[in-house]
Motif scaffolding. Structure first.
Motif, PDB file in Angstrom:
ATOM      1  N   ASN A 245       0.830  -1.208   0.000  1.00  0.00           N
ATOM      2  CA  ASN A 245       0.000   0.000   0.000  1.00  0.00           C
ATOM      3  C   ASN A 245       0.857   1.246   0.000  1.00  0.00           C
ATOM      4  O   ASN A 245       2.033   1.211   0.389  1.00  0.00           O
ATOM      5  CB  ASN A 245      -0.999  -0.006   1.168  1.00  0.00           C
ATOM      6  N   GLN A 263      -4.018   0.247  -2.000  1.00  0.00           N
ATOM      7  CA  GLN A 263      -3.559  -1.029  -1.448  1.00  0.00           C
ATOM      8  C   GLN A 263      -3.837  -2.181  -2.413  1.00  0.00           C
ATOM      9  O   GLN A 263      -4.885  -2.213  -3.065  1.00  0.00           O
ATOM     10  CB  GLN A 263      -4.268  -1.280  -0.113  1.00  0.00           C
ATOM     11  N   TYR A 264      -2.883  -3.128  -2.470  1.00  0.00           N
ATOM     12  CA  TYR A 264      -3.060  -4.332  -3.278  1.00  0.00           C
ATOM     13  C   TYR A 264      -2.821  -5.559  -2.419  1.00  0.00           C
ATOM     14  O   TYR A 264      -1.845  -5.625  -1.664  1.00  0.00           O
ATOM     15  CB  TYR A 264      -2.088  -4.352  -4.463  1.00  0.00           C
ATOM     16  N   ASN A 265      -3.710  -6.549  -2.517  1.00  0.00           N
ATOM     17  CA  ASN A 265      -3.626  -7.799  -1.767  1.00  0.00           C
ATOM     18  C   ASN A 265      -3.519  -8.946  -2.767  1.00  0.00           C
ATOM     19  O   ASN A 265      -4.430  -9.172  -3.561  1.00  0.00           O
ATOM     20  CB  ASN A 265      -4.868  -7.968  -0.885  1.00  0.00           C
ATOM     21  N   ASN A 266      -2.387  -9.685  -2.738  1.00  0.00           N
ATOM     22  CA  ASN A 266      -2.197 -10.749  -3.720  1.00  0.00           C
ATOM     23  C   ASN A 266      -3.087 -11.962  -3.449  1.00  0.00           C
ATOM     24  O   ASN A 266      -3.356 -12.763  -4.348  1.00  0.00           O
ATOM     25  CB  ASN A 266      -0.730 -11.186  -3.748  1.00  0.00           C
ATOM     26  N   ASP A 269      -6.313 -10.783  -5.074  1.00  0.00           N
ATOM     27  CA  ASP A 269      -6.119 -10.118  -6.358  1.00  0.00           C
ATOM     28  C   ASP A 269      -7.007  -8.889  -6.484  1.00  0.00           C
ATOM     29  O   ASP A 269      -7.703  -8.684  -7.477  1.00  0.00           O
ATOM     30  CB  ASP A 269      -6.401 -11.080  -7.516  1.00  0.00           C
ATOM     31  N   GLU A 270      -6.990  -8.052  -5.459  1.00  0.00           N
ATOM     32  CA  GLU A 270      -7.838  -6.865  -5.444  1.00  0.00           C
ATOM     33  C   GLU A 270      -7.030  -5.615  -5.136  1.00  0.00           C
ATOM     34  O   GLU A 270      -6.099  -5.646  -4.326  1.00  0.00           O
ATOM     35  CB  GLU A 270      -8.958  -6.989  -4.402  1.00  0.00           C
ATOM     36  N   TRP A 271      -7.391  -4.541  -5.819  1.00  0.00           N
ATOM     37  CA  TRP A 271      -6.915  -3.209  -5.487  1.00  0.00           C
ATOM     38  C   TRP A 271      -8.005  -2.495  -4.693  1.00  0.00           C
ATOM     39  O   TRP A 271      -9.190  -2.671  -4.953  1.00  0.00           O
ATOM     40  CB  TRP A 271      -6.620  -2.402  -6.758  1.00  0.00           C
ATOM     41  N   SER A 272      -7.597  -1.687  -3.737  1.00  0.00           N
ATOM     42  CA  SER A 272      -8.563  -0.861  -3.014  1.00  0.00           C
ATOM     43  C   SER A 272      -7.980   0.537  -2.835  1.00  0.00           C
ATOM     44  O   SER A 272      -6.757   0.713  -2.758  1.00  0.00           O
ATOM     45  CB  SER A 272      -8.920  -1.470  -1.656  1.00  0.00           C
ATOM     46  N   THR A 294     -13.137  -0.475  -4.347  1.00  0.00           N
ATOM     47  CA  THR A 294     -12.419  -1.726  -4.525  1.00  0.00           C
ATOM     48  C   THR A 294     -12.691  -2.237  -5.929  1.00  0.00           C
ATOM     49  O   THR A 294     -13.822  -2.195  -6.403  1.00  0.00           O
ATOM     50  CB  THR A 294     -12.877  -2.788  -3.510  1.00  0.00           C
ATOM     51  N   TYR A 297      -8.186  -7.090  -9.863  1.00  0.00           N
ATOM     52  CA  TYR A 297      -6.768  -6.922 -10.162  1.00  0.00           C
ATOM     53  C   TYR A 297      -6.541  -6.422 -11.585  1.00  0.00           C
ATOM     54  O   TYR A 297      -5.641  -5.654 -11.859  1.00  0.00           O
ATOM     55  CB  TYR A 297      -6.042  -8.256  -9.948  1.00  0.00           C
TER      56      TYR A 297
END
Length: 321
Positions: A245, A263-266, A269-272, A294, A297
């Motif tokens: 992030n 922020q990106y969570n692998n 697979d989401e950007w927020s 949100t 990806y």
């Protein structure tokens, strides 16, 4: 009162207040007993027409209302959570010592400490406990190193899924992990914080690396890039999590500024994104405009329910006048 002098590094000494005779005596530099100021109409130097900031008693009354409201809110949250969890017991203690060496390898302060906290259900089942044995080594140049070992105890009553297809069976897990934290001088425009943990984790092992890179441009713009990486190996499978992030803040004035968090969570697979415009008045009052979104990806927006816009305005006034 004594004018305390602290040697920061060679050629740099910090004084508590300006007393020319004492500064001259301690630094062994002959100084004239005068303070030179630029004329107000001079075009050189910094701005010199600063206005006296005096918020008066309303600010203190506002803080009192604010903290009473916080205390009431925390009590309600505590009560509701304990009802849902059917109660628990918590034990927490800490032993800490601060030592400031006179002049040892550039050390400013050494802080050895021991911290323990644990949570028990009312039936005596230990849910989680941690014994943290640490020592902070803080240097005069602003650098810091933490060297610690953690003793962990986790109780799992029901098997749960910790990652996609990776299960953690019920049972008791006792582990140890090494915890190292370092940072450069956080008062500098460019700074770095690094945290590493290596040790046991729910019957397997984990390697954790958190890195925060901060940059401040002038007195208006601050930014940070944060990476949280975990490489986990368990009997039920292996997985890697990586959370990235960025935080950006730009201040138009001391009371008007804009903040954004991306922020990106692998794992999902989401950007927020979180974006907020804040116009503060006093005692945490003012206008707050917050936008959250949100998306996938690949950048294709999701359903409208993943977007939200919140507007909040609070104003403080004296009801007794």
């Amino acid at each position: 009162m004594e004018n305390k002098a602290e040697k920061i590094e060679d050629g740099v000494t910090r004084f508590q207040k300006i007393v020319i005779s004492e500064i001259s005596d301690k630094t062994k530099i002959n100084l004239f007993p005068y303070v030179i100021r630029l004329l107000p109409e001079s075009k050189h130097g910094y701005i010199r027409n600063w206005k006296l900031r005096n918020s008066g008693e309303n600010m203190h009354i506002g803080y009192a209302y604010q903290w009473f409201a916080f205390a009431t809110t925390l009590f309600i949250i505590y009560f509701v959570l304990n009802i849902k969890r059917q109660g628990y017991r918590k034990v927490l203690f800490r032993i800490l010592n601060r030592t400031r060496p006179k002049d040892t390898y550039g050390l400013l302060e050494i802080r050895p400490h021991i911290t323990y906290w644990g949570y028990w259900k009312l039936d005596g089942f230990l849910e989680t406990a941690r014994l943290h044995v640490d020592n902070h080594w803080e240097f005069r140049n602003g650098y810091r190193i933490d060297t610690a070992i953690n003793f962990l105890n986790e109780g799992v009553k029901d098997t749960f899924e910790i990652a996609n297809g990776v299960m953690v069976p019920s049972g008791r897990y006792d582990h140890k992990e090494i915890h190292i934290r370092t940072n450069t001088n956080l008062t500098k425009p460019f700074n770095i914080i690094m945290v590493n943990k290596i040790g046991g984790f729910f019957g397997g092992n984990r390697q954790n690396a958190d890195v925060t890179i901060g940059y401040r441009f002038g007195d208006r713009f601050t930014s940070a890039i944060i990476s949280k990486y975990n490489d986990v190996h368990l009997p039920g499978g292996n997985f890697i999590t990586h959370l990235i992030n960025t935080r950006l803040t730009y201040a138009f004035s001391p009371k008007l500024y804009i903040q954004s968090l991306i922020q990106y969570n692998n794992q999902s697979d989401e950007w927020s994104m979180n974006w907020r415009l804040i116009w503060q008045q006093s005692a945490a009052t003012g206008l707050y405009l917050v936008y959250n979104q949100t998306q996938d990806y690949d950048g294709i927006p999701m359903n409208s329910k993943t977007k939200s816009l919140v507007v909040k305005y609070s104003h403080l006034f004296d009801a007794f006048k």
